[in-house]
Design a protein around this motif. Sequence first.
Motif, PDB file in Angstrom:
ATOM      1  N   SER A   3      46.440  52.187  38.168  1.00 32.62           N
ATOM      2  CA  SER A   3      45.384  52.877  37.438  1.00 32.62           C
ATOM      3  C   SER A   3      44.313  51.855  37.087  1.00 32.62           C
ATOM      4  CB  SER A   3      45.944  53.513  36.176  1.00 32.62           C
ATOM      5  OG  SER A   3      46.445  52.513  35.326  1.00 32.62           O
ATOM      6  N   ILE A   4      43.078  52.160  37.398  1.00 30.40           N
ATOM      7  CA  ILE A   4      41.979  51.221  37.162  1.00 30.40           C
ATOM      8  C   ILE A   4      41.063  51.792  36.097  1.00 30.40           C
ATOM      9  CG2 ILE A   4      39.983  50.092  38.212  1.00 30.40           C
ATOM     10  CD1 ILE A   4      41.522  50.117  40.835  1.00 30.40           C
ATOM     11  N   GLU A   5      40.876  51.046  35.026  1.00 27.57           N
ATOM     12  CA  GLU A   5      40.004  51.512  33.960  1.00 27.57           C
ATOM     13  C   GLU A   5      38.832  50.552  33.829  1.00 27.57           C
ATOM     14  OE1 GLU A   5      42.477  50.165  30.633  1.00 27.57           O
ATOM     15  OE2 GLU A   5      44.062  51.414  31.473  1.00 27.57           O
ATOM     16  N   PRO A   6      37.604  51.077  33.769  1.00 25.81           N
ATOM     17  CA  PRO A   6      36.454  50.199  33.583  1.00 25.81           C
ATOM     18  C   PRO A   6      36.601  49.485  32.238  1.00 25.81           C
ATOM     19  CG  PRO A   6      35.786  52.470  33.946  1.00 25.81           C
ATOM     20  CD  PRO A   6      37.253  52.475  33.764  1.00 25.81           C
ATOM     21  N   SER A  11      29.552  38.240  33.466  1.00 23.22           N
ATOM     22  CA  SER A  11      28.745  37.581  34.505  1.00 23.22           C
ATOM     23  C   SER A  11      28.115  38.601  35.448  1.00 23.22           C
ATOM     24  CB  SER A  11      29.596  36.611  35.318  1.00 23.22           C
ATOM     25  OG  SER A  11      30.416  35.860  34.495  1.00 23.22           O
ATOM     26  N   GLY A  12      27.703  39.723  34.900  1.00 25.89           N
ATOM     27  CA  GLY A  12      27.033  40.716  35.724  1.00 25.89           C
ATOM     28  C   GLY A  12      27.959  41.483  36.653  1.00 25.89           C
ATOM     29  N   GLN A  13      29.251  41.189  36.627  1.00 26.02           N
ATOM     30  CA  GLN A  13      30.176  41.891  37.520  1.00 26.02           C
ATOM     31  C   GLN A  13      31.087  42.811  36.723  1.00 26.02           C
ATOM     32  OE1 GLN A  13      32.294  38.839  39.707  1.00 26.02           O
ATOM     33  NE2 GLN A  13      31.207  39.469  41.543  1.00 26.02           N
ATOM     34  N   ALA A  14      31.494  43.884  37.354  1.00 20.64           N
ATOM     35  CA  ALA A  14      32.440  44.778  36.691  1.00 20.64           C
ATOM     36  C   ALA A  14      33.737  43.999  36.460  1.00 20.64           C
ATOM     37  CB  ALA A  14      32.695  45.986  37.565  1.00 20.64           C
ATOM     38  N   PHE A  15      34.213  44.023  35.263  1.00 20.28           N
ATOM     39  CA  PHE A  15      35.398  43.264  34.894  1.00 20.28           C
ATOM     40  C   PHE A  15      36.464  44.292  34.540  1.00 20.28           C
ATOM     41  CE2 PHE A  15      37.501  40.878  31.297  1.00 20.28           C
ATOM     42  CZ  PHE A  15      38.215  40.051  32.134  1.00 20.28           C
ATOM     43  N   ARG A  16      37.350  44.508  35.470  1.00 17.85           N
ATOM     44  CA  ARG A  16      38.270  45.626  35.301  1.00 17.85           C
ATOM     45  C   ARG A  16      39.662  45.171  34.880  1.00 17.85           C
ATOM     46  NH1 ARG A  16      37.399  48.148  41.082  1.00 17.85           N
ATOM     47  NH2 ARG A  16      37.770  45.956  41.498  1.00 17.85           N
ATOM     48  N   SER A  17      40.211  45.967  34.002  1.00 17.92           N
ATOM     49  CA  SER A  17      41.572  45.716  33.578  1.00 17.92           C
ATOM     50  C   SER A  17      42.478  46.680  34.345  1.00 17.92           C
ATOM     51  CB  SER A  17      41.653  45.962  32.073  1.00 17.92           C
ATOM     52  OG  SER A  17      42.981  45.919  31.669  1.00 17.92           O
ATOM     53  N   LYS A  19      46.679  47.919  35.235  1.00 17.79           N
ATOM     54  CA  LYS A  19      48.062  47.882  34.747  1.00 17.79           C
ATOM     55  C   LYS A  19      48.933  47.144  35.751  1.00 17.79           C
ATOM     56  CE  LYS A  19      48.970  51.613  31.582  1.00 17.79           C
ATOM     57  NZ  LYS A  19      49.272  53.014  31.475  1.00 17.79           N
ATOM     58  N   CYS A  20      49.789  46.256  35.268  1.00 20.35           N
ATOM     59  CA  CYS A  20      50.691  45.537  36.158  1.00 20.35           C
ATOM     60  C   CYS A  20      51.671  46.541  36.785  1.00 20.35           C
ATOM     61  CB  CYS A  20      51.454  44.483  35.367  1.00 20.35           C
ATOM     62  SG  CYS A  20      52.809  43.757  36.300  1.00 20.35           S
ATOM     63  N   PRO A  21      51.757  46.569  38.117  1.00 18.34           N
ATOM     64  CA  PRO A  21      52.662  47.529  38.769  1.00 18.34           C
ATOM     65  C   PRO A  21      54.144  47.227  38.511  1.00 18.34           C
ATOM     66  CG  PRO A  21      51.083  46.591  40.332  1.00 18.34           C
ATOM     67  CD  PRO A  21      50.998  45.774  39.085  1.00 18.34           C
ATOM     68  N   CYS A  22      54.436  46.042  37.948  1.00 20.12           N
ATOM     69  CA  CYS A  22      55.831  45.716  37.615  1.00 20.12           C
ATOM     70  C   CYS A  22      56.166  46.143  36.200  1.00 20.12           C
ATOM     71  CB  CYS A  22      56.049  44.204  37.715  1.00 20.12           C
ATOM     72  SG  CYS A  22      56.632  43.663  39.300  1.00 20.12           S
ATOM     73  N   CYS A  23      55.419  45.601  35.221  1.00 24.20           N
ATOM     74  CA  CYS A  23      55.832  45.779  33.822  1.00 24.20           C
ATOM     75  C   CYS A  23      54.905  46.705  33.039  1.00 24.20           C
ATOM     76  CB  CYS A  23      55.937  44.417  33.136  1.00 24.20           C
ATOM     77  SG  CYS A  23      54.334  43.663  32.815  1.00 24.20           S
ATOM     78  N   SER A  24      53.823  47.195  33.682  1.00 17.89           N
ATOM     79  CA  SER A  24      52.873  48.149  33.074  1.00 17.89           C
ATOM     80  C   SER A  24      51.970  47.583  31.990  1.00 17.89           C
ATOM     81  CB  SER A  24      53.593  49.393  32.521  1.00 17.89           C
ATOM     82  OG  SER A  24      54.282  50.032  33.556  1.00 17.89           O
ATOM     83  N   VAL A  25      52.040  46.282  31.728  1.00 18.84           N
ATOM     84  CA  VAL A  25      51.141  45.680  30.739  1.00 18.84           C
ATOM     85  C   VAL A  25      49.756  45.521  31.386  1.00 18.84           C
ATOM     86  CG1 VAL A  25      50.658  43.514  29.485  1.00 18.84           C
ATOM     87  CG2 VAL A  25      52.962  44.490  29.450  1.00 18.84           C
ATOM     88  N   SER A  26      48.685  45.755  30.624  1.00 20.09           N
ATOM     89  CA  SER A  26      47.325  45.628  31.171  1.00 20.09           C
ATOM     90  C   SER A  26      46.965  44.160  31.382  1.00 20.09           C
ATOM     91  CB  SER A  26      46.311  46.246  30.227  1.00 20.09           C
ATOM     92  OG  SER A  26      46.288  47.632  30.445  1.00 20.09           O
ATOM     93  N   THR A  27      46.316  43.889  32.489  1.00 18.61           N
ATOM     94  CA  THR A  27      45.896  42.518  32.775  1.00 18.61           C
ATOM     95  C   THR A  27      44.514  42.541  33.404  1.00 18.61           C
ATOM     96  OG1 THR A  27      46.449  40.476  33.918  1.00 18.61           O
ATOM     97  CG2 THR A  27      47.038  42.492  35.042  1.00 18.61           C
ATOM     98  N   SER A  28      43.747  41.478  33.185  1.00 16.33           N
ATOM     99  CA  SER A  28      42.418  41.445  33.792  1.00 16.33           C
ATOM    100  C   SER A  28      42.152  40.071  34.384  1.00 16.33           C
ATOM    101  CB  SER A  28      41.375  41.772  32.739  1.00 16.33           C
ATOM    102  OG  SER A  28      41.541  40.906  31.641  1.00 16.33           O
ATOM    103  N   ARG A  29      43.226  39.280  34.503  1.00 15.00           N
ATOM    104  CA  ARG A  29      43.049  37.899  34.936  1.00 15.00           C
ATOM    105  C   ARG A  29      43.088  37.785  36.459  1.00 15.00           C
ATOM    106  NH1 ARG A  29      46.227  33.154  32.677  1.00 15.00           N
ATOM    107  NH2 ARG A  29      45.623  31.468  34.067  1.00 15.00           N
ATOM    108  N   SER A  30      41.934  37.501  37.072  1.00 14.55           N
ATOM    109  CA  SER A  30      41.884  37.315  38.524  1.00 14.55           C
ATOM    110  C   SER A  30      42.056  35.842  38.845  1.00 14.55           C
ATOM    111  CB  SER A  30      40.544  37.771  39.073  1.00 14.55           C
ATOM    112  OG  SER A  30      40.477  39.165  39.017  1.00 14.55           O
ATOM    113  N   LYS A  73      44.628  43.580  43.077  1.00 11.72           N
ATOM    114  CA  LYS A  73      44.224  44.666  42.183  1.00 11.72           C
ATOM    115  C   LYS A  73      43.227  45.629  42.811  1.00 11.72           C
ATOM    116  CE  LYS A  73      40.667  42.845  39.188  1.00 11.72           C
ATOM    117  NZ  LYS A  73      40.397  42.349  37.856  1.00 11.72           N
ATOM    118  N   VAL A  74      42.697  45.293  43.984  1.00 13.55           N
ATOM    119  CA  VAL A  74      41.784  46.232  44.657  1.00 13.55           C
ATOM    120  C   VAL A  74      42.405  46.758  45.957  1.00 13.55           C
ATOM    121  CG1 VAL A  74      39.667  45.339  43.617  1.00 13.55           C
ATOM    122  CG2 VAL A  74      40.513  44.286  45.723  1.00 13.55           C
TER     123      VAL A  74
END
Length: 406
Positions: A3-6, A11-17, A19-30, A73-74
Amino acid sequence: MNSIEPHTIRSGQAFRSVKCPCCSVSTSRSIYRVGSVPVHSCVLLGSAEEARSFPRRELELAFCEACGFVFNKVFDEEVMVYSTNFEESQHFSGTFSGFARSLAQEIALKCELAGKHVLEIGCGKGEFLRELCVSANATGLGIDPGYRADKGRGEGDADIQFIVDFFGPDYRHLKADAILCRHTLEHISSVASFVRLIREMIGQRADDWVVFETPDAKRVLAESAFWDIYYEHCSYFSPGAHARLFRQEGFDVTDLELVYDGQYIVQYAKPAASVATAALPLERDLEEMHRLAETFPIRVRACQHRWQERLRSAHAAGRRVVLWGGGSKAVSFLTTLQIGEEVSAAVDINPYKQGKFTPGTGHPVIAPAELIAGPPDLVVVMNPIYVTEVRRSLDALGLHSEVVSV
Ligand SMILES: [Zn+2]
């Protein structure tokens, strides 16, 4: 699908958080991004033009700080169509088949498979299942959308059947004493649902074994091995992330080991009893994964830069460079570095790959004997474990090229 939530804008780019497909915790670290990679790297293409116009997508790896899992994540599942036109087999290599044979013996022994029934999810061309069933005197059922019965691929003695399809809820009624799944989990995006389905399939049968073999992503991060990152692999596990997922989904992880020069995780599990067992030493890697994820972006860029410089300067000096290996690693290496004429060909001992072209860059895949007509000055081996085997093959052809490995 993830699930992708805006989220916020950075830095002018969409920064998306996500959900981790393993543990379901939200992450945004690329931690890694490649703008354009072929969506398949094991596919066989008949011409350089076809290979160069092969569909591409973006790849962006996210790191889950909660469980240590790394994932694209994409990732777009829709573009992944597996067919019988794939050539992923490594069994033509003596090094690999020796490894496969001893692993089959180990599994047969540990899981006491004599006279038992084995289900292999993602069995590829069925070589390993055959090896295991012959070695254990067991019966087998393999499921894989890419299964193809080729003459000479060792059909024969073993009592094995195949289903040419994806594994999914339709097959939850299947029963086996051992469920085997090798080099498949890294291709699955909804990993927790996949492992949950296997747990549901086992139900009350407490003695069933579940054996998984998956590439070790901790090594990929530690070695900045960008050639091991490609589109089909949307999920990347360290030994700890792997075991944590299975424990979360109701398994007890009984054994965890690193094999094949530390490149693959082999994990043995059983349905969990009421009392949870302690984590195995290899599972305790979360802090180390945090450290590796932190420094990976800088290290991997430096590693890519070194290879680009090396190949460009070799080419500029008139040296003929070939890769040894025409599979996923070579495709990722060539496309990520955007290599063209600096490399003249990829050599592969798998006859099903020879005469074809690598998706993305359109490099020809040739047989070792074809090197005699154009002796290489530099051979880049796409997996260090094959260096001895490659040197022996070059010697046999009377070639004295410089051999290096990634
Ligand atoms: Zn996670």
